[in-house]
Every structure is written in C-alpha cells, then in structure tokens.
Design a protein around this motif. Structure first.
Motif, PDB file in Angstrom:
ATOM      1  N   UNK B  41      45.454  31.140  13.282  1.00 58.78           N
ATOM      2  CA  UNK B  41      46.126  29.958  12.752  1.00 58.78           C
ATOM      3  C   UNK B  41      45.966  28.793  13.710  1.00 58.78           C
ATOM      4  N   UNK B  54      54.244  31.922  18.521  1.00 55.02           N
ATOM      5  CA  UNK B  54      53.965  32.264  17.119  1.00 55.02           C
ATOM      6  C   UNK B  54      54.061  33.777  16.912  1.00 55.02           C
ATOM      7  N   UNK B  85      50.937  33.755   7.325  1.00 53.94           N
ATOM      8  CA  UNK B  85      50.387  32.449   7.668  1.00 53.94           C
ATOM      9  C   UNK B  85      51.248  31.304   7.168  1.00 53.94           C
ATOM     10  N   UNK B  86      51.735  31.389   5.923  1.00 49.23           N
ATOM     11  CA  UNK B  86      52.538  30.258   5.448  1.00 49.23           C
ATOM     12  C   UNK B  86      53.882  30.678   4.884  1.00 49.23           C
ATOM     13  N   UNK B  88      54.919  32.249   2.482  1.00 48.33           N
ATOM     14  CA  UNK B  88      55.238  32.254   1.058  1.00 48.33           C
ATOM     15  C   UNK B  88      55.359  33.675   0.566  1.00 48.33           C
ATOM     16  N   UNK B  93      52.323  34.160  -4.475  1.00 44.94           N
ATOM     17  CA  UNK B  93      50.946  33.843  -4.103  1.00 44.94           C
ATOM     18  C   UNK B  93      49.962  34.532  -5.060  1.00 44.94           C
ATOM     19  N   UNK B 275      40.334  34.203   2.451  1.00 50.95           N
ATOM     20  CA  UNK B 275      41.177  33.411   3.342  1.00 50.95           C
ATOM     21  C   UNK B 275      42.075  34.304   4.185  1.00 50.95           C
ATOM     22  N   UNK B 276      42.644  35.327   3.540  1.00 52.06           N
ATOM     23  CA  UNK B 276      43.607  36.155   4.253  1.00 52.06           C
ATOM     24  C   UNK B 276      42.937  37.002   5.326  1.00 52.06           C
ATOM     25  N   UNK B 279      42.188  34.810   8.262  1.00 55.87           N
ATOM     26  CA  UNK B 279      43.369  34.471   9.054  1.00 55.87           C
ATOM     27  C   UNK B 279      44.110  35.717   9.542  1.00 55.87           C
ATOM     28  N   UNK B 281      45.807  37.778   7.858  1.00 58.99           N
ATOM     29  CA  UNK B 281      47.123  37.782   7.229  1.00 58.99           C
ATOM     30  C   UNK B 281      47.325  39.142   6.564  1.00 58.99           C
TER      31      UNK B 281
END
Lengths: 529, 318
Positions: B41, B54, B85-86, B88, B93, B275-276, B279, B281
C-alpha cells in the motif's frame, strides 16, 4: 516578439512540424507555445459551463479508498483534487498560490507560519470551514505516533498547530522558507472535523468543485458539480466520470471512439498513430518526473566519487531519451531539479564521454570495473531496457555492468535502497528544497544514495531559512552543482507527461507540469469548447 | 433416486473439504509472496515507521497461523471480513462484481451452448462434408488465437472502424438490461469464440462415436432418416460427455475471463483478484478464490447429476 510567439508563428507558416515545435519549445522552456498551437488557442474560447466529462485513467485499483493516507496513484490524485481543497495550490504555470489559505506570513526566521483562511467556504455537507477543520485534518491524519501517512515526514519539523481567529499558525522546530509549498501536498486535503480532534477521513466530503456522488474503487467515480464552490472561474463541467482503464490500448480505443474525452499516459510506441486522428489532441509537458539510478555511496566501489563520476560519464543520455522515452522527455544532468522546479539552475550539460570515464576510473584505480545494476520495470517503464543500454554505453569506457533483472513484486521493499545500485523514479517535487530534503539530505528516510555531504547539508539548512530570493537562488545553484559532481545519483532523463484529449475540450492555455493531466486538475480546470 | 441424493451429499461434503484445502493453499502462497499489504500500500513512499504503524493497525504483526484461523472462524460464521487495503466489507466489494462476471458468463453461455450444440450436431450429420470442414477450421482458428488478440480484432473492426459497439463496457448497477446486453455484446462474442470449438467438437465426436454402435445400425436398417437417428437415438446417449465439457467451459467462463475483462474494462471479479494479489489483500484473495473453487465444484456436481439422469443405466444401478 517573444520566442514562444515565434515558434507558434513558424508552425502556422508550416516551417516547422509539430515534433520540432515540441523539441524546440522544450529547449527554450516555452511549453506554453506548444499548448497554444497543438491544443486549443488560449484566448479563442471563454470557459463554458456544462457537459458530462469522462476521463480514462491508467491507474486505479480495487484497493483504493477515499482516505487521504492511502492515496498513492494517479487515479486517487485526480479524484482528490476534484473533491477536496488544500491550504495552497500549484497553479498551471508552476507557481504557488493560495487555495483555502488566502495568504500567509512567516516570522523572520521562517519558523512560525501564519495562514489566513478564506472566509465563507463550505464543505459539501453544508458545514462552514474553520481553523479547527484545518488543524484536525493535519493533526489527526499526518502527525503522531500512529500516523500511516506518506506526508508524515514532511511535517516532522512541525511542533505545534494552533488557531488564531481565522488564522492557522504552524510552529516549526527549524525554519523552512518553502513550508507553504508543503501544504499543497496531495495527501493533506482539508476535511470536515468531527469536533473531537478527528476528521471525516473516508467520507469523500471536501470543499472542492465536485461532490463524490458514487465511488467504486478500481472502476469509476461519479462526480457532480458543487453548486456552492467558492473558486471563481473553475469547475466548468456539470458532472464528471473518472474511469480506471489500466490497459493502454483500451484507453486509447475508448478515446478514439468517443467513450471518453481525455486520457493520461499515452502509449509512447503508438502515439504517432494517435496523432493522426483529427478529433484527438496529444499534449506533452516536461515536468518534474525523473528516472534515476541511485548508488549506495557507503558501499564499495560507489564510495569513491571518481567511480561515480566515471559511471555518470559512461551513459549516453540522448540515446536513452530517444530509445526509452521515444523522444518524449528531456536529458537529465545528474541532479533531480527539473526546469519546472523552483530554483532550477542551468548547469553545463554532462555528456557521454568514455574517455573522461576512463580517466576517472584510472584516478580511482578501478580500471576494468565490474558492477551490478538491479532493475525492474516497477522502477519505471523501460527500466530494464535502459539498464541494458547503459551496459552497452559503459562497455565502451571499459566498465562492465551486470544488469540484474529483479521481480516487479516487492521491488520497493526488497531491491530499491537494499541493493547497492538500482533503478528508481521520482514524481518530482515543486521546490528544490522539497526534493533535496526528501531524498538527498543526510539521514532522511528516502535518501536512496545514503549520501552524506557535509557542505551540501549545511547549505541546505541555511537555504531553508533564507528568505532573500537572490541569495537562495545562488545557494540552490551551488547545491545542484554539488549533487551533479559529487552525488550518488545518475539522472539520465526527465520523462514528459504525455496525454491526449478530444478536440471538444478546451483549457486555459498552459498545462501544469507537476503531474499527469494538467497537474491532475483537469476536472477543475478544463471545459467543453 | 436415493443414489443420486447420496452422491450429492457426498460430493458436497468433499466440496467443503476442497474449499478448506484451497483456502489453506491460497493463504500460504500469498504469505510466501515478497512484501505484505502494508508495504504494497505504501509502495515507494514507505518508511519503516509508517509500515510498522500500518501493520499494527491491520493486525499483521501477529503470526500467520493465528490470522488464518481467525479468518477461518469468521468465515465459518458467514463473515467474509473486510478488505485490508480499504477496509470495505468484502461482501459489498464482491456483490456487483460477482454479478457482473456471472452476467457476462451467462450471456456468453446463452449464445455459445446452443450454437456449439447445433454446429456439432450438424457437423456429425454432414460428416466430412465441406460444411463440416469449414466449421471445424473456423472454430479451431478462433480457439487458437489468444483471447486478447481476438478481442482487439473485434474492437478494431466493430468499435473503431464501424462504430457498431462501444470499445469499453462502461456499465453500472443501474444500467438497464437492454443497454447492458448491447454494451457487453463484444466481450460475450469473444468468449463465445473461445469456448465454442471445444463444445462443438465434443458434440460431434460423441455422436460420431455412437454412429458405429450396433443399435444405430439397427435403426438405419429400420430405414430411419439420418436426422432422426442422430437426434433421437444418438444424441441422448452422447449427452453425458457433452454435458461434462459444457460444465468445464462454463466454469472457465467464470474464472478465466480475466483477460477479456481487462481488455474491455469490464468491472468483474478478474480485475478484483489481480488488484488484491498485487496488494497482498489476503481476505479478498481468499474470498475470490473460494468463489472460483465453489463454481468449479458446483458445476462439476451439476454435470455429474445431469449425466446420471440422462443415463438410465447409471440411474438404476443393479
């Protein structure tokens, strides 16, 4: 008649082509001319309100969020400048102007900074912006033990922030003449306070020209104009849609078929074909973004300045700019300070010179030098190719460079600043002090050359508290000379921001060079002609 | 019928075990990737201090096995958890994206399955004719090209030159069905081209294989038409292998459309999992993988049930 007018006229007369114009303009620093000729004529259209603007962005991830401390890519940059405001702002000519701060004052030692806030500014939720919002926005997100903010190091010198009527007063431990510039950093928007010292960090509520109507990370954001926006002559579109289109071919197709009105990061390999499309305008701006090869100056053989100089003479910058950037860039001069940065000094350009490289190698007693260079395309697009070209150039000076291809995954945590010589990129900073104190001052977290130059550090601190512009200019000139001749970084190139937009769009005539897409403020600054 | 129910129960139990193993493997492999979500991140702008902050915040400073079992515990209670990561909700999602992917897969299947069955039956009917050869070479050609290439060709012709269809599929949850069908037409056609060959050729081969059986010969001797022989005598017996191939291809439509999704900027699960993983995630990667695994398990189960139902010998085992 000025030089840029001359250039514009020559194009009009068909004497020089568009490419020549860009080259020539970049050389004389007259990018305004490029925009005027290749883009819309500046004065031809007054800004018009209305329309639904769609933009395709080569960034954006499902993991993005509206919380400022997580912002790290070009998508969030565009989004944050659309919905939020900052204390200060870099305008399209690269100058610092007030945004939520009307004006500011410094104490003579540049340690106490007083920002006078604009009155009557409303957040999207109807709350009026006050000094408390500013204080909480900075304190709760970017300072303190638990802060995860990338802007935290920028504020390390701040010892206190307090309100004084409509003013906000920052007290610094050490003087900093460029402090107002730091307040334009995109991680530090002013958000509404919750009243208990925290701010609404994830709500997407700011004072900006557009309200976030809908945000689906990694896909799209839908924005609608803030009817109460305080800034005059900005935010012309009725609504806007920011689409994340990672694939550059898809982005280009979307633009040529009219699905979007503008895109960032054109494919440099095919941009000459895109230019043939009559409905599309390609813009190119030389900004502060530069690609580097930092050496660990503590580790042998890079601890010897003659070895470093030999390596700096052993790279053919012109060929790298032609082959890696396909001409969409400017050769570097081994300093991170770009023409667009404040206090840029025009130093003699270092050129490819194998003989000088050999001379310095001999002086260092390091003939037949063999070094490893770690690179991955995560560092910058084409980094591995650039390293291989460098290897060929250096071979002529009797230097063997072993190019080590590193994985993109984890490049920043495992290779950069871990291997003695690697590839890196910097988005650049608007001021020389900011750039130097981010990556060149001894002991700072991202000093990727682990460089500790006594004189440089001393002038850097002195220049920071010097408020006399002329004296500062001289100091920064000296610092740039020191970095060029004694620093640990090879800066082969500055990469241009190359974007494209439909002819339906118009702008103010100058396009900012601090980020992609007019300083990432295209949503606020552009309009439909 | 009891046998079928017993098999379903058995399969579902085995499926659960498979899901558990899948989650374990995925967790371990994401753990083994260099870097963690905190470093990814923060990227280039990471400092040791901010990374530590973090990690503390996300609970990443605890050992991997504790995090895994915590996740498993929540999962068992139906709580997918939140994205690291965010932050949510993962269900939120996944929601629209899963629906988008299923929509595209369904769209492609509705075109591809009847098309390949028809083409396959006709190819068996007119075996070795010009038509047979034409269909074979056309479908094999389209499967031989990588799907991104087919996709770009389609875009170049239908979106850029002729402007019949949009080059990117810009749909939201509110897009009406007819507009959605229009916008998603090009990716659906690309996917159809990718999977048709497999199903068509299996249909053709299964039928041709049966044509040599004695009972078909009997039918022919009775004087039945070729059409009737194929549709009424050969096809029902050829269904089992065809159903299996269809199930396999449908599963591919759900889990293998990443490339097509990227080319058409279609907001489906593919981009989410890419994306995950980038990252690190983990909870999101786990959720996506479980959905993919579940798709395979359920579709295979469905294929088996249908094959049994289509085959009296399997339906009434002695």
């Amino acid at each position: 008649m000025t030089t840029s007018d001359d250039l514009a006229r020559l194009v009009g007369m068909g004497r020089i082509g568009r490419r020549d114009l860009i080259k020539g303009a970049a050389a004389v620093g007259a990018m305004g001319a490029v925009e005027r000729v290749l883009g819309r004529p500046a004065g031809a259209a007054m800004p018009k309100k209305g329309g639904h603007f769609k933009m395709g962005i080569g960034h954006g991830s499902t993991t993005d969020s509206l919380s400022p401390v997580t912002w790290e890519n070009g998508y969030t940059l565009l989004l944050c400048f659309a919905f939020a405001n900052y204390l200060t702002e870099i305008d399209s000519s690269g100058k610092l102007v007030g945004e939520l701060a009307e004006s500011w004052d410094a104490s003579p030692d540049a340690k106490v900074w007083t920002f006078k806030l604009r009155k009557g500014v409303e957040f999207h939720n109807g709350k009026t912006m006050t000094a408390q919002d500013v204080i909480d926005s900075i304190n709760s997100l970017h300072r303190g033990e638990d802060s995860k903010s990338p802007a935290k190091p920028l504020l390390s010198a701040v010892t206190g922030i307090k309100a004084d009527g409509d003013n906000v007063v920052f007290t610094l431990e050490k003087g900093s003449a460029d402090f107002p510039y730091l307040m334009s950093d995109y991680h530090m928007p002013i958000l509404p306070s919750n009243g208990d010292g925290t701010v609404m960090a994830d709500a997407g509520i700011g004072t900006g020209g557009y309200k976030v109507k809908h945000f689906e990370p990694g896909v799209r954001a839908e924005l609608e104009r803030n009817p109460n926006y305080w800034k005059e002559g900005k935010a012309h579109f009725d609504s806007a849609e920011l689409l994340s289109i990672i694939d550059v071919a898809a982005r280009t197709n979307a633009l040529t078929t009219g699905e979007i009105h503008a895109m960032d990061r054109c494919d440099l390999k095919t941009v000459h074909l895109l230019k043939r499309d009559r409905n599309v305008v390609v813009t190119e701006v030389t900004g502060t973004r530069h690609y580097t090869f930092p050496m660990d100056t503590r580790a042998a053989p890079f601890d010897n300045n003659d070895v470093r100089l030999a390596l700096k003479y052993a790279i053919d910058r012109d060929e790298i700019v032609q082959k890696i950037l396909r001409g969409y860039g400017k050769v570097g001069n081994d300093t991170p300070i770009a023409p667009a940065t404040s206090f840029y000094a025009e130093l003699e350009q270092r050129t490819y010179d194998p003989d000088k490289a050999k001379f310095h190698l001999k002086k260092a007693g390091a003939e037949g030098l063999t070094v490893d260079l770690s690179a991955a395309d995560a560092a910058f697009p084409g980094a591995v190719d650039a390293a291989v070209l460098y290897k060929e150039h250096a071979a002529k000076a009797g230097i063997t460079i072993n190019v080590i291809r590193e994985p993109n995954d984890g490049y920043w945590s495992n290779v950069w600043m871990k291997k003695p010589w690697s590839a890196c990129y910097w988005g650049g900073r608007p001021t020389a002090d900011w750039m130097f104190s981010t990556a060149y001052e001894a002991g700072v977290a991202w000093n990727d050359t682990f460089w500790d130059h006594k004189k440089f550090n001393q002038i850097l601190v002195e220049a920071r508290v010097e408020l006399d512009e002329a004296k500062r200019a001289a100091m920064y000139r000296e610092m740039q000379t020191i970095v060029r001749d004694e620093g640990g970084v090879v800066v082969p190139m500055f990469a241009n921001y190359v974007g494209a937009h439909s002819t339906a769009l118009a702008n103010e005539g100058t396009v900012a060079g601090n980020w992609d897409s007019d300083g990432s403020k295209i949503v606020e600054r552009w309009w439909f002609a | 019928m009891d046998a079928v129910l017993k098999m379903v129960a058995q399969r579902l139990a085995l499926g659960l075990l498979t899901l558990f193993v899948v989650s374990l493997i995925i967790f371990a492999s994401v753990e083994m990737l260099p870097g963690d979500v905190a470093e990814e991140i923060l990227g280039q702008s990471a400092t040791p201090e901010t990374v530590a902050a973090l990690r503390r915040d996300l609970g990443l400073d605890r050992p991997a096995h504790i995090r895994y079992f915590e996740w498993l515990g929540d999962m068992a209670q139906g709580d997918f958890g939140r994205s690291l990561a965010n932050k949510r909700e993962i269900t939120e999602l996944l929601g629209t994206r899963l629906w988008n992917t299923l929509f595209l897969a369904g769209y492609a299947a509705v075109i591809a399955v009847p098309l390949s069955l028809a083409l396959g039956i006709l190819a068996a009917l007119y075996r070795n004719s010009l038509y047979d050869r034409l269909v074979n070479s056309a479908t094999l050609t389209s499967i031989s090209f990588p799907e991104f290439f087919v996709a770009y060709i389609m875009i170049a012709i239908f979106a850029v030159s002729w402007r019949w269809f949009p080059a990117i599929v810009n749909v939201t949850a509110e897009t009406p069905l007819d507009e959605r069908l229009y916008k998603a037409f090009l990716p659906a056609i690309v996917l159809t081209m990718v999977i048709t060959a497999h199903m068509m050729r299996m249909t053709r081969a299964a039928i041709i294989n049966l044509m040599a059986s004695p009972y078909i010969e009997m039918a022919r001797l009775k004087g039945l038409t070729r059409r009737r022989i194929i549709l009424h005598h050969a096809l029902p017996n050829a269904l089992a292998p065809i159903i299996n191939v269809i199930a396999l291809n449908l599963a591919y439509l759900v889990v293998g459309v990443v490339v097509v999704e990227v080319v058409f900027v279609y907001p489906g699960l593919g981009q989410l999992i890419i994306d995950s993983v980038t990252k690190r995630d983990i909870p999101v990667v786990q959720a996506c993988s479980l959905i993919f695994a579940l798709t395979y398990i359920l579709l295979n189960l469905l294929a088996d049930i249908l094959s049994i139902l289509s085959n009296p010998r399997l339906l009434h085992p002695r």
